[in-house]
Scaffold this active site. Structure first.
Site, PDB file in Angstrom:
ATOM      1  N   LYS A   1      22.533  24.719 -28.283  1.00  0.00           N
ATOM      2  CA  LYS A   1      23.510  25.128 -27.274  1.00  0.00           C
ATOM      3  C   LYS A   1      24.468  26.248 -27.701  1.00  0.00           C
ATOM      4  O   LYS A   1      24.682  27.173 -26.919  1.00  0.00           O
ATOM      5  CB  LYS A   1      24.279  23.892 -26.778  1.00  0.00           C
ATOM      6  CG  LYS A   1      23.407  23.023 -25.854  1.00  0.00           C
ATOM      7  CD  LYS A   1      23.977  21.658 -25.576  1.00  0.00           C
ATOM      8  CE  LYS A   1      23.846  20.685 -26.703  1.00  0.00           C
ATOM      9  NZ  LYS A   1      22.472  20.414 -27.169  1.00  0.00           N
TER      10      LYS A   1
ATOM     11  N   SER B   1      29.956  17.259 -31.566  1.00  0.00           N
ATOM     12  CA  SER B   1      29.666  18.493 -30.809  1.00  0.00           C
ATOM     13  C   SER B   1      30.647  18.632 -29.636  1.00  0.00           C
ATOM     14  O   SER B   1      30.267  19.049 -28.542  1.00  0.00           O
ATOM     15  CB  SER B   1      28.225  18.458 -30.290  1.00  0.00           C
ATOM     16  OG  SER B   1      28.005  17.284 -29.540  1.00  0.00           O
TER      17      SER B   1
ATOM     18  N   THR C   1      14.159  64.120 -23.012  1.00  0.00           N
ATOM     19  CA  THR C   1      13.224  63.367 -23.850  1.00  0.00           C
ATOM     20  C   THR C   1      13.575  63.772 -25.277  1.00  0.00           C
ATOM     21  O   THR C   1      13.976  64.919 -25.519  1.00  0.00           O
ATOM     22  CB  THR C   1      11.750  63.710 -23.556  1.00  0.00           C
ATOM     23  OG1 THR C   1      11.533  65.096 -23.833  1.00  0.00           O
ATOM     24  CG2 THR C   1      11.374  63.435 -22.102  1.00  0.00           C
TER      25      THR C   1
ATOM     26  N   ASN D   1      38.969  56.867 -26.336  1.00  0.00           N
ATOM     27  CA  ASN D   1      37.701  56.345 -26.858  1.00  0.00           C
ATOM     28  C   ASN D   1      37.007  55.376 -25.889  1.00  0.00           C
ATOM     29  O   ASN D   1      37.679  54.611 -25.201  1.00  0.00           O
ATOM     30  CB  ASN D   1      37.950  55.608 -28.182  1.00  0.00           C
ATOM     31  CG  ASN D   1      38.491  56.531 -29.253  1.00  0.00           C
ATOM     32  OD1 ASN D   1      38.133  57.707 -29.306  1.00  0.00           O
ATOM     33  ND2 ASN D   1      39.376  56.007 -30.091  1.00  0.00           N
TER      34      ASN D   1
ATOM     35  N   ASN E   1      19.313  11.402 -25.320  1.00  0.00           N
ATOM     36  CA  ASN E   1      18.307  12.461 -25.422  1.00  0.00           C
ATOM     37  C   ASN E   1      17.945  13.061 -24.070  1.00  0.00           C
ATOM     38  O   ASN E   1      17.809  14.278 -23.940  1.00  0.00           O
ATOM     39  CB  ASN E   1      17.046  11.921 -26.101  1.00  0.00           C
ATOM     40  CG  ASN E   1      17.318  11.463 -27.521  1.00  0.00           C
ATOM     41  OD1 ASN E   1      18.422  11.677 -28.030  1.00  0.00           O
ATOM     42  ND2 ASN E   1      16.345  10.841 -28.158  1.00  0.00           N
TER      43      ASN E   1
ATOM     44  N   LYS F   1      43.264  61.142 -28.888  1.00  0.00           N
ATOM     45  CA  LYS F   1      42.040  60.380 -28.684  1.00  0.00           C
ATOM     46  C   LYS F   1      41.993  59.548 -27.406  1.00  0.00           C
ATOM     47  O   LYS F   1      42.972  58.961 -26.985  1.00  0.00           O
ATOM     48  CB  LYS F   1      41.827  59.423 -29.865  1.00  0.00           C
ATOM     49  CG  LYS F   1      41.552  60.122 -31.162  1.00  0.00           C
ATOM     50  CD  LYS F   1      40.126  60.604 -31.251  1.00  0.00           C
ATOM     51  CE  LYS F   1      39.235  59.453 -31.672  1.00  0.00           C
ATOM     52  NZ  LYS F   1      37.829  59.823 -31.612  1.00  0.00           N
TER      53      LYS F   1
ATOM     54  N   GLU G   1      31.242  50.692 -26.521  1.00  0.00           N
ATOM     55  CA  GLU G   1      30.857  50.432 -27.913  1.00  0.00           C
ATOM     56  C   GLU G   1      30.807  48.932 -28.206  1.00  0.00           C
ATOM     57  O   GLU G   1      29.934  48.460 -28.937  1.00  0.00           O
ATOM     58  CB  GLU G   1      31.848  51.106 -28.866  1.00  0.00           C
ATOM     59  CG  GLU G   1      31.754  52.617 -28.815  1.00  0.00           C
ATOM     60  CD  GLU G   1      32.900  53.271 -29.581  1.00  0.00           C
ATOM     61  OE1 GLU G   1      32.612  53.984 -30.536  1.00  0.00           O
ATOM     62  OE2 GLU G   1      34.073  53.045 -29.224  1.00  0.00           O
TER      63      GLU G   1
ATOM     64  N   GLN H   1      20.487  19.766 -31.381  1.00  0.00           N
ATOM     65  CA  GLN H   1      21.889  19.926 -30.964  1.00  0.00           C
ATOM     66  C   GLN H   1      22.340  21.378 -31.142  1.00  0.00           C
ATOM     67  O   GLN H   1      23.235  21.848 -30.455  1.00  0.00           O
ATOM     68  CB  GLN H   1      22.776  19.002 -31.799  1.00  0.00           C
ATOM     69  CG  GLN H   1      24.238  19.072 -31.462  1.00  0.00           C
ATOM     70  CD  GLN H   1      25.011  17.924 -32.103  1.00  0.00           C
ATOM     71  OE1 GLN H   1      24.737  16.767 -31.849  1.00  0.00           O
ATOM     72  NE2 GLN H   1      25.959  18.258 -32.952  1.00  0.00           N
TER      73      GLN H   1
ATOM     74  N   TYR I   1      12.774  13.578 -30.413  1.00  0.00           N
ATOM     75  CA  TYR I   1      14.092  14.196 -30.541  1.00  0.00           C
ATOM     76  C   TYR I   1      14.419  14.376 -32.013  1.00  0.00           C
ATOM     77  O   TYR I   1      14.188  13.492 -32.831  1.00  0.00           O
ATOM     78  CB  TYR I   1      15.178  13.325 -29.882  1.00  0.00           C
ATOM     79  CG  TYR I   1      16.558  13.925 -30.081  1.00  0.00           C
ATOM     80  CD1 TYR I   1      16.993  14.971 -29.281  1.00  0.00           C
ATOM     81  CD2 TYR I   1      17.392  13.483 -31.110  1.00  0.00           C
ATOM     82  CE1 TYR I   1      18.236  15.554 -29.479  1.00  0.00           C
ATOM     83  CE2 TYR I   1      18.633  14.059 -31.316  1.00  0.00           C
ATOM     84  CZ  TYR I   1      19.052  15.098 -30.502  1.00  0.00           C
ATOM     85  OH  TYR I   1      20.273  15.681 -30.710  1.00  0.00           O
TER      86      TYR I   1
HETATM   87  N1  ARG Z   1      24.622  16.108 -29.127  1.00  0.00           N
HETATM   88  C1  ARG Z   1      23.236  15.795 -29.004  1.00  0.00           C
HETATM   89  C2  ARG Z   1      22.440  17.079 -28.690  1.00  0.00           C
HETATM   90  O1  ARG Z   1      23.026  18.037 -28.289  1.00  0.00           O
HETATM   91  C3  ARG Z   1      23.057  14.846 -27.884  1.00  0.00           C
HETATM   92  C4  ARG Z   1      21.886  13.933 -28.044  1.00  0.00           C
HETATM   93  C5  ARG Z   1      22.109  13.039 -29.200  1.00  0.00           C
HETATM   94  N2  ARG Z   1      21.047  12.144 -29.380  1.00  0.00           N
HETATM   95  C6  ARG Z   1      20.951  11.442 -30.484  1.00  0.00           C
HETATM   96  N3  ARG Z   1      19.957  10.642 -30.580  1.00  0.00           N
HETATM   97  N4  ARG Z   1      21.797  11.563 -31.486  1.00  0.00           N
HETATM   98  O2  ARG Z   1      21.253  17.130 -28.890  1.00  0.00           O
END
Ligand code: ARG
Length: 504
Positions: free
Chosen positions: A329, A26, A159, A289, A114, A287, A294, A326, A321
């Site tokens: 995000k 990640s 309206t 725009n 975690n 034009k 948009e 993961q 967990y």
């Molecule tokens: N990249 C993981 C996440 O965003 C971090 C935590 C990883 N923990 C694990 N036990 N593999 O959740």
């Protein structure tokens, strides 16, 4: 015996396949979290030493290594590597490369990735939430500048996208502020849920080490400790809350964008976008725009998608967990990026927008937009029930429409009213049916009357003052906490024992 090179590799006899590494890593998503991860690690190490879990010497080595990681990440010599999976293992591996396993290897005592990822994410999200609030506040200030300049500039209120009643440009502008202030509240609520300390929940059960979770909370500028370790690790509503707030905010930004698109159309002609914020056509030379508006409208679905993505992720997760988490995000990061870029440009578009006030006034007087005022007048002056007045004015409008004439064909309007037993002089009619007079006649709380628009503008300004002051206080608190951690690091690096740096 062949061994794995991973920091978690003890029970493995070989490294994972490259495809496994690629699939699980990640790095890109985590690259925003390096500074936060290091700050969290500093706080954790300081706490471990303060609690006597590691020694002063251990702490010195760890903080020296982390300091290098911080500096070298900034100058580009420490980069996150894919085969080290995530930000945490990258920082830890870098630390160990600098401080040796003997010292660096102690940082992960009483800690898990975690709770670490949660700390990193919370530190990052709270900054983003404050930035969103700041951007929103700037946008609101732009709307209020319009409100101040145009409390009596009439325009048609709609309206069903049909002429309804006259309003003012200032009334329209304050409506957006009224709306966005609720978005600020939602962002604020999300902040309160986010700004708590997850560190010390460890993998899911807490730890047998005598850690002090309040100390790390303090060092990281969290408002409090989020206590229940299993809940800390399992829950991601602190990601869902900002996503909800951002989705509603984006809907609101998109609605404004929609108005920009059609107000600037030839048919409406109520505003002209500045050249700096418009685009042309590669084939049609004439034009101009409203592409920005948009694109804002068009990016809204991505934020809704992010919210649905995240909620779907959560719906069947057992406690503890799960690696699914993961995936929480990327949608939030993307949503923050979209919102920040929209909030970055909208105030500029608005500031340079050229309102066609003559056109607005003409439209406000056209298409029987003041019919309700005539009915209201008859209620007040002639003592006729409103339903009756509605019927009379509706009849007049119907006849005029049939003849293809406007209210402004005064003789005709007068005759049609007379046929229904209403006698009004032409000057009187002109006054009643004039959109500016209509505006001044409004008197209810929160109405489009110029006085109410002025009052609400002042009130909204005060509320924005409070919001901006709170953003500043929070930003200052974050900076102060970071500064305090830095000072502790400096003093430890200068050879001071932690007991002296942090007296009881
Ligand atoms: N990249 C993981 C996440 O965003 C971090 C935590 C990883 N923990 C694990 N036990 N593999 O959740």
């Amino acid at each position: 015996m062949k061994r794995s090179n991973k920091l978690w590799g003890g029970r493995f006899r070989s490294d994972p396949a490259t495809k496994t590494e690629d699939f699980t890593q990640s790095i890109e998503v985590d690259s925003r979290l390096v500074a936060h991860d290091i700050w969290g690690s500093q706080a954790h190490a300081i706490m471990l030493a303060y609690q006597g879990i590691i020694s002063d010497v251990d702490l010195q080595h760890i903080l020296t290594g982390l300091h290098k990681a911080e500096k070298n990440f900034r100058n580009g010599t420490f980069r996150l590597e894919r085969d080290k999976e995530d930000v945490h293992l990258n920082v830890e591996a870098y630390l160990i490369s600098q401080a040796g396993r003997e010292f660096g290897g102690k940082l992960h005592t009483a800690r898990s990735r975690n709770d670490q990822i949660l700390a990193d994410a919370r530190l990052y999200i709270r900054e983003q939430l404050l930035q969103c609030q700041g951007g929103l506040s700037r946008l609101c200030r732009r709307f209020l500048a319009i409100a101040k300049a145009h409390p009596e500039t009439v325009m048609p209120g709609y309206t069903h996208t049909q002429h309804a009643q006259p309003i003012s440009l200032g009334f329209w502008a304050t409506a957006y502020v009224s709306m966005f202030l609720r978005d600020c509240k939602r962002l604020n609520a999300a902040y309160e849920i986010v700004n708590v300390n997850p560190l010390g929940a460890c993998a899911l059960a807490g730890t047998s080490f005598p850690i002090d979770r309040r100390l790390t909370a303090e060092l990281l500028g969290f408002d409090s400790v989020q206590e229940h370790a299993l809940d800390v690790i399992s829950s991601r509503d602190f990601i869902a809350e900002p996503l909800c707030a951002l989705a509603v905010l984006m809907a609101n930004l998109s609605r404004f964008s929609e108005e920009l698109v059609y107000w600037t159309s030839y048919e409406f002609g109520m505003a002209v976008i500045d050249d700096a914020y418009a685009s042309g056509s590669s084939i049609m030379p004439q034009k101009k725009n409203p592409d920005l508006a948009e694109l804002i409208r068009g990016r809204t679905g991505r934020i809704y998608g992010a919210l649905v993505d995240h909620l779907t992720n959560l719906k069947a997760l057992p406690m503890g967990y799960n690696r699914d988490l993961q995936e929480d995000k990327p949608p939030l990061w993307d949503s923050f990026d979209i919102i920040q870029s929209c909030l970055g440009i909208l105030p500029d578009i608005l500031e340079t927008l050229n309102f066609q006030t003559d056109r607005m006034e003409a439209l406000a007087n056209a298409n029987f937009a003041t019919a309700t005022e005539l009915a209201n007048y008859l209620v007040g002056e002639c003592g006729i029930a409103f339903r009756e007045c509605h019927e009379i004015v509706g009849g007049v409008v119907g006849d005029l429409v049939g003849m293809g004439k406007p209210f402004q064909d005064w003789e005709e309007t007068q005759i049609l009213l007379q046929q229904r037993g209403i006698k009004l002089s032409i000057p009187k009619l002109q006054a009643i049916l004039d959109s500016k007079c209509a505006l001044r006649n409004y008197q209810s709380l929160g109405s489009a009357s110029p006085d109410e628009v002025k009052r609400m503008t002042e009130e909204f300004e005060e509320r924005l003052d409070v919001i901006e002051a709170k953003i500043e206080t929070r930003q200052a608190a974050i900076q102060a906490a970071h500064e305090r951690t830095r000072q502790i690091v400096e003093r430890v690096l200068a050879g001071k024992p932690i007991g002296e740096v942090l007296p009881e």
